[in-house]
Structures are given as structure tokens and as C-alpha cells.
Motif scaffolding. Structure first.
Motif, mmCIF file in Angstrom:
data_model
loop_
_atom_site.group_PDB
_atom_site.id
_atom_site.type_symbol
_atom_site.label_atom_id
_atom_site.label_comp_id
_atom_site.label_asym_id
_atom_site.label_seq_id
_atom_site.Cartn_x
_atom_site.Cartn_y
_atom_site.Cartn_z
ATOM 1 N N UNK A 49 0.932 -0.891 -0.253
ATOM 2 C CA UNK A 49 -0.069 0.422 0.191
ATOM 3 C C UNK A 49 0.860 1.348 0.271
ATOM 4 N N UNK A 50 2.144 1.001 0.682
ATOM 5 C CA UNK A 50 2.236 2.423 0.662
ATOM 6 C C UNK A 50 3.716 2.279 -0.473
ATOM 7 N N UNK A 51 3.941 1.909 -1.065
ATOM 8 C CA UNK A 51 4.486 1.633 -2.452
ATOM 9 C C UNK A 51 3.977 2.337 -3.336
ATOM 10 N N UNK A 52 2.146 2.133 -3.586
ATOM 11 C CA UNK A 52 1.306 2.514 -4.188
ATOM 12 C C UNK A 52 1.184 4.403 -4.068
ATOM 13 N N UNK A 53 1.445 5.077 -2.674
ATOM 14 C CA UNK A 53 0.822 5.917 -1.813
ATOM 15 C C UNK A 53 -0.240 5.996 -2.100
ATOM 16 N N UNK A 54 -0.843 7.235 -1.191
ATOM 17 C CA UNK A 54 -2.334 7.337 -0.391
ATOM 18 C C UNK A 54 -2.758 8.788 -0.825
ATOM 19 N N UNK A 55 -3.827 8.620 -1.654
ATOM 20 C CA UNK A 55 -4.521 9.694 -2.140
ATOM 21 C C UNK A 55 -4.919 11.141 -0.928
ATOM 22 N N UNK A 56 -5.081 10.236 -0.098
ATOM 23 C CA UNK A 56 -5.081 11.555 1.314
ATOM 24 C C UNK A 56 -3.715 12.117 2.518
ATOM 25 N N UNK A 57 -4.146 13.137 2.341
ATOM 26 C CA UNK A 57 -3.275 13.794 3.567
ATOM 27 C C UNK A 57 -3.549 14.898 4.434
ATOM 28 N N UNK A 58 -3.329 14.737 5.481
ATOM 29 C CA UNK A 58 -3.872 15.910 6.162
ATOM 30 C C UNK A 58 -4.202 17.327 5.715
ATOM 31 N N UNK A 59 -5.565 17.724 5.738
ATOM 32 C CA UNK A 59 -5.397 18.785 4.679
ATOM 33 C C UNK A 59 -5.852 18.865 3.806
ATOM 34 N N UNK A 60 -6.103 17.727 3.135
ATOM 35 C CA UNK A 60 -6.619 16.890 1.698
ATOM 36 C C UNK A 60 -8.778 17.582 0.998
ATOM 37 N N UNK A 61 -8.636 18.056 0.623
ATOM 38 C CA UNK A 61 -9.612 18.378 -0.247
ATOM 39 C C UNK A 61 -10.043 17.266 -1.237
ATOM 40 N N UNK A 62 -11.630 17.049 -1.260
ATOM 41 C CA UNK A 62 -11.953 16.382 -2.253
ATOM 42 C C UNK A 62 -13.820 16.606 -2.311
ATOM 43 N N UNK A 63 -14.047 16.146 -3.074
ATOM 44 C CA UNK A 63 -15.522 16.851 -3.529
ATOM 45 C C UNK A 63 -16.342 15.272 -3.326
ATOM 46 N N UNK A 64 -16.228 14.256 -3.231
ATOM 47 C CA UNK A 64 -16.874 13.050 -2.948
ATOM 48 C C UNK A 64 -15.879 12.190 -1.759
ATOM 49 N N UNK A 65 -15.824 11.996 -0.962
ATOM 50 C CA UNK A 65 -15.361 11.115 0.225
ATOM 51 C C UNK A 65 -16.677 9.740 0.926
#
Length: 602
Positions: A49-65
Motif C-alpha cells: 500500500x505504501x509503495x502505491x502511495x496514499x490519495x489522502x494526506x492531512x488537509x486534503x480536499x476532495x469533492x466526494x468521500x
């Protein structure tokens, strides 16, 4: 066929044996400190999972979660991405699990499968062009297909992540969500705060040997194995245990109805007959729902065990008939009569397969067929003809205690080397509040907690998907909504409803970045009144043996309740005219195209 009065009395006596004053409180959750080590993910690969990266980090903004990366979450994401033009970079699914799949991620026990035919149950077959390998799809194939959906539409997942807090910010006009991200052993969890527009609500092979792909459980050889539970999980896994263990004890509180099922591979020729026209899967799902709800003059295109469960309409609803108080007593009798022929056939099925008469008698279910989810399997009953399999029937009492050597049942200690708990899991029919599944507070306008509204006098929803005071919040609840034994039917409908509402609100808002859509209080109250008007269709449920459909006996007869309790119970019911009629109501609302009963601003 008319059910004999003596059998109704037997049903009542068997029900009384199983009633407990503590009801659902008798169950222990994995959150309990004693069981905390059982709440770990044995399948996750943190390094991958770490090698693929994470879509969210602290303060992220997305339209739909979307909270939940199982079947419903993926279907909602697919709709939003394809119907609404939302970019895949603006949508993220979060899940405690280490990957996509929901229940099919967690359940990997030997024999795990969906006993509703995969052609109807598994989503987006036509859209993906995928031909299932089997009619009744095994768990791994379902999980693989859900991962295929995520890949095809580039759906992002933030895994090993739990929602810890959700609060509406009326100034910022968005939800503020706090997440806890588990990075793996020896790594400190991350606390993430995310701003977003809207939300939606195993098996240890090291002990047994083998794998889900090859369930050769060699480590169970020479061992005494016990399994508690006789629902779908136990029915599927018990034959595999008996194949390898020295002796298998099956501990039973209440037997299940177990109908015959013939697995078959999907050949190209057969598939051509099934997937033979555009929208074939949705027409097939509609046919199955028509059989569940007793739609008259419908041809059975499914032709399997599920399509024959006549009593299912008692819990599925029926279009065009609203039960009044004066009709209730006769309605309950009608549901028993409709159910009787099938239940008698299922009890005869036990006699035909189990050699010993006393064992066969204990394996027969003595309650209406609509009270518990029936199961289907080809070899479960014949297990009890084997010398290395013992049925421990507790006559409704259940297992008494766990000991250092095994299990205490019927005042007798059974010494075991391995104990398997096939005791079920929490479902929304017991606690239907959308925030309960996440075990995280969800606060709307003015800090109002959703659970408080859900359990209070101001409860209400529109279509079981939206509620006043909680803007830009969407969920999927049977309360105020509908149900089907084929979950795909409800998921498909509710994801289409949510997608349409989001799309239209973004179009209508002056500023799409701060669009707010919310159901009016008067609208949800009017909808609740329509739900209540149809709620007496389910009047037969108080006669049921305890189980998750009745909250272990929480469902009470109307005459035992005060007037205000009756109405509160009625409005939190689900649509009494069945899912096909419910679908017509929602479709008509969508076709009108006015977002009637909602407010949209920015």
C-alpha cells in the motif's frame, strides 16, 4: 395450503425457548478489550500500500468521500464518475480493510460464496464485459471482480483508515472529517483531517493450513474442531472442516432452512442465453425481485432455490396492497399460509438426506421461512451421516460458556483443539443509523448528532437516503427505504438516486464548489407518513424466532406498544409495497427532475 393451527403453536413454543431479556445486548463486539486482537486484518500488505502511495494526506480536499470500499461504495463511485462527470481524483473511498471488497474482503473462509446467483448479485457485469466462472460465485471471484471495477474506473481507495469524527461546518459549507490511518506495525498512525462535499455510508489460514484458493486444511488433521453457529457461514464451511478434522462438533441454537443448490460453471453457450440483450442484468434482477415480492403472473427466469421461497414476500413487501389495522390479523394468517408449503418441503428435504431420525428432527427449522435468511447447500445435511461429525443441539439455549479445554453446552464440556465462531455480524436491521457502522460521531447543523435524531422523536428520512439537518449527506438505510434479498437491487437503486441528486445540485447551485443540498423537514415527515401507512405489511415479524431480522426479539406486536411507540416504530420501517414499487416511486421523482422536497443553495 393452509398452515395447521398446531404448527403455529409449535412455532410460538420454539420462539419462546429462544427469547432472552438482554436481547442484542448479549452479544460482544470486537471493540471489547478481550477480543481486540481478533479485530486485526490478516490479509493487508502495508508495504505494498505504501509503495502505491496514499490519495489522502492531512488537509486534503476532495469533492466526494465515501466511507466504505465494498460493493455499495464502488457502485456509488461508478455512478458518480460516469453520470456526473466527477473526476476520479476528486473522489476517494476510505475503508478499515486493506483493500476493496467489503464483506468479500474479510470473508475468506473455505467454501465462502454468495448463494444468490452471481448473474443477478454481482454488479456491473454488462458494463465490464465480464463472464462469471460459476453461477454461484465464490468469494475470491467476487472480490477479484470488485477490484476489477476499481481498476477500470480508476477508483481511489484509502485503506487501513477509519473515520473517527464527522462534523458539518456551516461557515465553510462542507463536512470536516477526521480519519485515523494505520500505517502498519511499528509505525505511528496518522490523524488526517479532510474537507469534503458529501459522504456515504477472517479466517486464520496459519492455524488450519491451505488457502482460499486451495482449502486443503492439513493442519486440522487429528484435531477436534468445534464451530458455533448454523447460518450461511457455518453451512458453507462445515463440509470443509469435516473433510480434514478428526472430529467436528457443530453447536446449534436454532437450525436454518437449508435448501438444495446445484453449482454449475458458466459455459459460453449458457452465457449467451443469459446475457442476451442490452440491460439484461437489470431485467434479471427485476425478475428475481418480482419473485421475492409475489408479483402476479411473473415467469420464473431464475429457476433456483431462492426463486421458490414463497414466504419471502412477508419481509419483502407487496405492491398495491396496504394493510389496515382491521386487516392485520388475517394478513398474518395469509403470510403463514403462503409460507407453509415451502417450509414443509424444506423439512421433508432434511428427512430425505439425514439417516438418523432424531438428528433429522433437530435439524428441522420450526419457524416461518421469512424469519431468518434461508441458506442453500448441496452437502450440508449429509455431513450428519458421517461418524466424525456431531450435531450439538442446545434446544434454543445456545452455548453456555467457554472453558480452558473447549465449550460447555447442555451442561456438558466438549473438549476441542480448535474453535471457530460462525456467530454472525452486526447488520443495519438491528441498528439502522448510518453512523453506527462507522462507530464515529456524525454531527450536522448546530452540532446535532445523527444517532440522537435517528433514535428521537424528530427521526425522518427521504427514501432512506437523506435526512434534514445533515446537508450533503447521503446514506443507504432500509429504514425509510427498501430491501431485497439481492443486495445488488437496492445498491443499484440507491447509488443512482445519490448520483442524480449530487449531479442536479451541482448544476443548480450558483457556486458548485460550495453547493448545499438538503431535504426539507416537511418533506421527510410526509415521507415518514407514507412509510408508516405501509408498515403493517410486516406485522408477522413479532411471531418470528429471535434473530437479526427481529433484533433478537426487539420487534414487538402493535398491541403491546403505546400509541407514540407504535408510530415511531412504523415510520422507521421500510417500504411495505416492495422494492419494485419503491423503485417506481424513486424513478418518478427522478424523472420529474425538480429535486422536489429538497433545497439547493451555495
Amino acid at each position: 395450503m393452509v398452515i395447521p393451527e398446531a404448527l403455529i403453536e409449535k412455532y410460538a413454543a420454539e420462539r419462546a425457548k429462544r427469547l432472552r431479556p438482554e436481547q442484542v445486548a448479549r452479544y460482544v463486539d470486537f471493540k471489547d478489550a478481550v477480543l481486540a486482537d481478533m479485530d486485526t486484518d490478516p490479509y493487508v500488505d502495508h508495504d505494498a500500500l505504501a509503495s502505491r502511495g496514499y490519495p489522502l494526506s492531512n488537509g486534503s480536499e476532495v469533492k466526494v468521500l465515501i466511507a466504505g470500499a465494498g460493493m455499495l461504495g464502488l457502485m456509488a463511485a461508478h455512478r458518480l464518475l460516469n453520470d456526473d462527470g466527477i473526476s476520479s481524483t476528486d473522489l476517494v473511498l476510505v475503508d478499515k480493510a486493506g483493500g476493496f471488497g467489503g464483506t468479500w474482503y474479510w470473508n475468506r473462509y473455505p467454501g465462502v460464496a454468495c448463494d444468490i446467483e452471481g448473474y443477478s448479485y454481482v454488479p456491473l457485469l454488462e458494463e465490464t464485459g465480464y463472464m462469471p466462472k460459476h453461477r454461484y460465485r465464490y468469494g475470491q471471484e467476487i472480490r477479484d471482480h470488485l477490484e476489477r471495477i476499481a481498476r477500470m474506473w480508476n477508483i481511489q481507495g484509502q485503506f487501513c483508515t477509519t473515520v473517527t469524527d464527522q462534523r458539518w461546518d456551516d461557515v465553510a459549507k462542507r463536512w470536516i472529517v477526521t480519519l485515523s490511518h494505520d500505517l502498519g506495525p511499528g509505525r505511528k498512525p496518522q490523524e488526517l483531517t479532510i474537507n469534503y462535499l458529501c459522504t456515504l455510508g477472517g479466517w486464520d489460514w496459519s492455524k488450519s493450513g491451505g488457502s482460499q484458493e486451495n482449502p486443503d486444511m492439513a493442519k486440522l488433521q487429528g484435531k477436534r474442531v468445534g464451530i458455533i453457529g448454523t447460518g450461511a457461514t457455518s453451512v458453507q464451511v462445515a463440509p470443509h472442516l469435516a473433510k480434514w478434522a478428526k472430529h467436528t462438533h457443530i453447536f446449534q441454537r436454532t437450525p436454518s432452512y437449508v435448501g438444495p443448490q446445484v453449482q454449475k460453471e458458466t459455459t459460453a453457450t449458457y452465457w449467451a442465453d443469459v446475457a442476451n440483450e442490452p440491460k439484461w442484468q437489470y431485467k434479471r434482477m427485476k425478475n428475481l425481485d418480482g419473485l421475492f415480492t409475489g408479483k402476479p403472473d411473473i415467469e420464473d427466469n431464475i429457476q433456483d432455490g431462492w426463486s421458490k421461497v414463497s414466504g419471502m414476500r412477508a419481509m419483502a413487501g407487496f405492491s398495491g396492497k396496504i394493510i389496515t389495522p382491521a386487516m392485520e390479523k388475517q394478513h398474518i394468517k395469509d403470510m403463514m399460509d403462503i409460507d407453509y408449503e415451502w417450509t414443509e418441503a424444506m423439512r421433508s428435504h432434511v428427512d430425505a438426506l439425514v439417516d438418523h431420525p432424531s438428528t433429522a428432527q433437530k435439524l428441522k427449522a420450526w419457524y416461518p421461512g421469512f424469519c431468518k435468511r434461508p441458506t442453500f447447500h448441496e452437502t450440508y445435511f449429509t455431513l450428519f451421516n458421517q461418524s466424525n461429525v456431531t450435531l450439538v443441539d442446545t434446544d434454543g439455549k445456545g452455548v453456555q460458556a467457554y472453558t480452558s479445554n473447549g465449550v460447555l453446552a447442555n451442561d456438558c464440556e466438549y473438549e476441542l483443539d480448535v474453535l471457530i465462531l460462525a456467530t454472525g455480524y452486526t447488520v443495519g436491521l438491528v441498528d439502522s443509523c448510518p453512523s453506527s457502522a462507522l462507530s464515529a460521531p456524525l454531527a450536522g447543523r448546530d452540532g446535532k448528532i445523527l444517532k440522537c435524531k435517528w433514535d428521537g422523536e424528530d427521526y425522518g428520512t427521504l427514501f432512506g437516503a437523506m435526512t434534514n439537518g445533515f446537508p450533503n449527506l447521503f446514506f443507504a438505510s432500509g429504514s425509510g427505504g427498501s430491501v431485497s434479498q439481492n443486495a445488488h437491487s437496492f445498491y443499484s437503486l440507491i447509488s443512482r438516486l445519490i448520483s442524480y441528486t449530487v449531479k442536479e445540485s451541482l448544476i443548480r447551485a450558483n457556486n458548485p464548489d460550495t453547493a448545499i443540498v438538503e431535504v426539507k423537514k416537511g418533506t421527510e415527515d410526509a415521507w415518514s407518513a407514507e412509510i408508516a401507512k405501509r408498515s403493517r405489511w410486516f406485522a408477522a415479524f413479532p411471531s418470528c424466532t429471535p434473530g437479526y431480522l427481529t433484533g433478537e426479539g426487539l420487534v414487538q406486536r402493535q398491541e403491546d406498544l403505546k400509541e407514540e411507540e407504535k408510530y415511531q416504530l412504523a415510520i422507521s420501517s421500510y417500504w411495505g409495497e416492495g422494492i419494485l414499487n419503491f423503485q417506481e416511486v424513486v424513478d418518478n421523482w427522478i424523472v420529474e427532475g425538480k429535486l422536489q422536497g429538497l433545497t439547493v443553495n451555495s
